[in-house]
Design a protein around this motif. Structure first.
Motif, PDB file in Angstrom:
ATOM      1  N   ALA A  10       0.826  -1.214   0.000  1.00  0.00           N
ATOM      2  CA  ALA A  10       0.000   0.000   0.000  1.00  0.00           C
ATOM      3  C   ALA A  10       0.858   1.261   0.000  1.00  0.00           C
ATOM      4  O   ALA A  10       0.447   2.297  -0.529  1.00  0.00           O
ATOM      5  CB  ALA A  10      -0.949  -0.003   1.198  1.00  0.00           C
TER       6      ALA A  10
ATOM      7  N   HIS B  12      -1.315  -5.339  -9.005  1.00  0.00           N
ATOM      8  CA  HIS B  12      -0.822  -4.026  -8.589  1.00  0.00           C
ATOM      9  C   HIS B  12      -0.725  -3.037  -9.744  1.00  0.00           C
ATOM     10  O   HIS B  12      -0.519  -1.843  -9.523  1.00  0.00           O
ATOM     11  CB  HIS B  12       0.525  -4.172  -7.886  1.00  0.00           C
ATOM     12  CG  HIS B  12       0.408  -4.880  -6.586  1.00  0.00           C
ATOM     13  ND1 HIS B  12      -0.050  -4.266  -5.440  1.00  0.00           N
ATOM     14  CD2 HIS B  12       0.645  -6.174  -6.243  1.00  0.00           C
ATOM     15  CE1 HIS B  12      -0.078  -5.128  -4.448  1.00  0.00           C
ATOM     16  NE2 HIS B  12       0.339  -6.300  -4.916  1.00  0.00           N
TER      17      HIS B  12
ATOM     18  N   TRP C 273      -5.719  -0.629  -6.669  1.00  0.00           N
ATOM     19  CA  TRP C 273      -5.571  -1.675  -5.655  1.00  0.00           C
ATOM     20  C   TRP C 273      -6.098  -1.166  -4.321  1.00  0.00           C
ATOM     21  O   TRP C 273      -5.594  -0.166  -3.800  1.00  0.00           O
ATOM     22  CB  TRP C 273      -4.095  -2.045  -5.554  1.00  0.00           C
ATOM     23  CG  TRP C 273      -3.756  -3.194  -4.679  1.00  0.00           C
ATOM     24  CD1 TRP C 273      -3.876  -4.519  -4.972  1.00  0.00           C
ATOM     25  CD2 TRP C 273      -3.216  -3.128  -3.363  1.00  0.00           C
ATOM     26  NE1 TRP C 273      -3.436  -5.272  -3.921  1.00  0.00           N
ATOM     27  CE2 TRP C 273      -3.021  -4.450  -2.917  1.00  0.00           C
ATOM     28  CE3 TRP C 273      -2.863  -2.084  -2.521  1.00  0.00           C
ATOM     29  CZ2 TRP C 273      -2.507  -4.753  -1.669  1.00  0.00           C
ATOM     30  CZ3 TRP C 273      -2.352  -2.378  -1.265  1.00  0.00           C
ATOM     31  CH2 TRP C 273      -2.176  -3.705  -0.859  1.00  0.00           C
ATOM     32  N   ARG C 274      -7.116  -1.794  -3.818  1.00  0.00           N
ATOM     33  CA  ARG C 274      -7.688  -1.468  -2.508  1.00  0.00           C
ATOM     34  C   ARG C 274      -7.979   0.027  -2.362  1.00  0.00           C
ATOM     35  O   ARG C 274      -7.652   0.645  -1.349  1.00  0.00           O
ATOM     36  CB  ARG C 274      -6.787  -1.959  -1.391  1.00  0.00           C
ATOM     37  CG  ARG C 274      -6.630  -3.466  -1.395  1.00  0.00           C
ATOM     38  CD  ARG C 274      -5.800  -3.972  -0.251  1.00  0.00           C
ATOM     39  NE  ARG C 274      -5.644  -5.411  -0.361  1.00  0.00           N
ATOM     40  CZ  ARG C 274      -4.926  -6.130   0.472  1.00  0.00           C
ATOM     41  NH1 ARG C 274      -4.296  -5.565   1.477  1.00  0.00           N
ATOM     42  NH2 ARG C 274      -4.831  -7.427   0.298  1.00  0.00           N
ATOM     43  N   GLY C 275      -8.554   0.594  -3.406  1.00  0.00           N
ATOM     44  CA  GLY C 275      -8.932   2.004  -3.380  1.00  0.00           C
ATOM     45  C   GLY C 275      -7.804   2.982  -3.668  1.00  0.00           C
ATOM     46  O   GLY C 275      -8.002   4.193  -3.589  1.00  0.00           O
TER      47      GLY C 275
END
Length: 163
Positions: free
Chosen positions: A71, A100, A104-106
């Motif tokens: 992240a 990726h 990815w995850r917002g």
């Protein structure tokens, strides 16, 4: 510009999140990127885990024990838009890279990924299919390992997402 401008040389930096001694939180990593950016660097390859120095970890332990924090690379893409970021660490397959290279995850996608040891342990599976898997190229294909060794792979192509 102090580093790059005198010779017109592009500079890239490969780094970790930090160390157990210097800190490895997002603020520390961002400060490091900003310092290198002030010197003219615009491309960063982030090994998305801290390096543990005080505990005497071996190189192998430092590649496997500290947790991955991908992240951070994705946040840097959002927070430092005039730079490019390659994600490194724990990416053993093209599927892992592909995850990726999309949001990815917002968070926004990273600009590129480094497969590293995945290509070392399974070179044919990773390298012979990378253009097709990651760039959508149906025409760039190497039929056999022998053709690759004989130069049948042709020139190395650049994917559209490579800066």
């Amino acid at each position: 510009d102090r580093v790059c401008a005198p010779r017109g040389t592009r500079v890239s930096v490969k780094h970790r999140l930090g160390t157990d001694l210097s800190g490895s939180d997002y603020a520390t990593t961002r400060a490091f990127v900003e310092a290198a950016r002030a010197g003219g660097c615009r491309h960063f390859a982030l090994h998305a885990r801290a390096a543990v120095l005080a505990a005497g970890f071996s190189t192998q332990q430092n590649r496997t024990i500290p947790p991955l924090e991908p992240a951070v690379a994705h946040r840097l893409v959002a927070d430092v838009p005039d730079c490019t970021f390659a994600l490194n660490g724990g990416l053993a397959t093209l599927d892992a890279c592909a995850a990726h290279l999309e949001p990815w995850r917002g968070l926004p996608a990273v600009h590129s990924c480094m497969v590293g040891r995945g290509a070392w342990y399974a070179p044919w599976e990773v390298l012979a299919t990378a253009d097709r898997r990651l760039c959508g190229s149906a025409t760039h294909r190497v039929a056999t390992r022998g053709a690759a060794l004989d130069g049948g792979a042709g020139p190395i192509r650049r994917c559209p997402w490579v800066a």
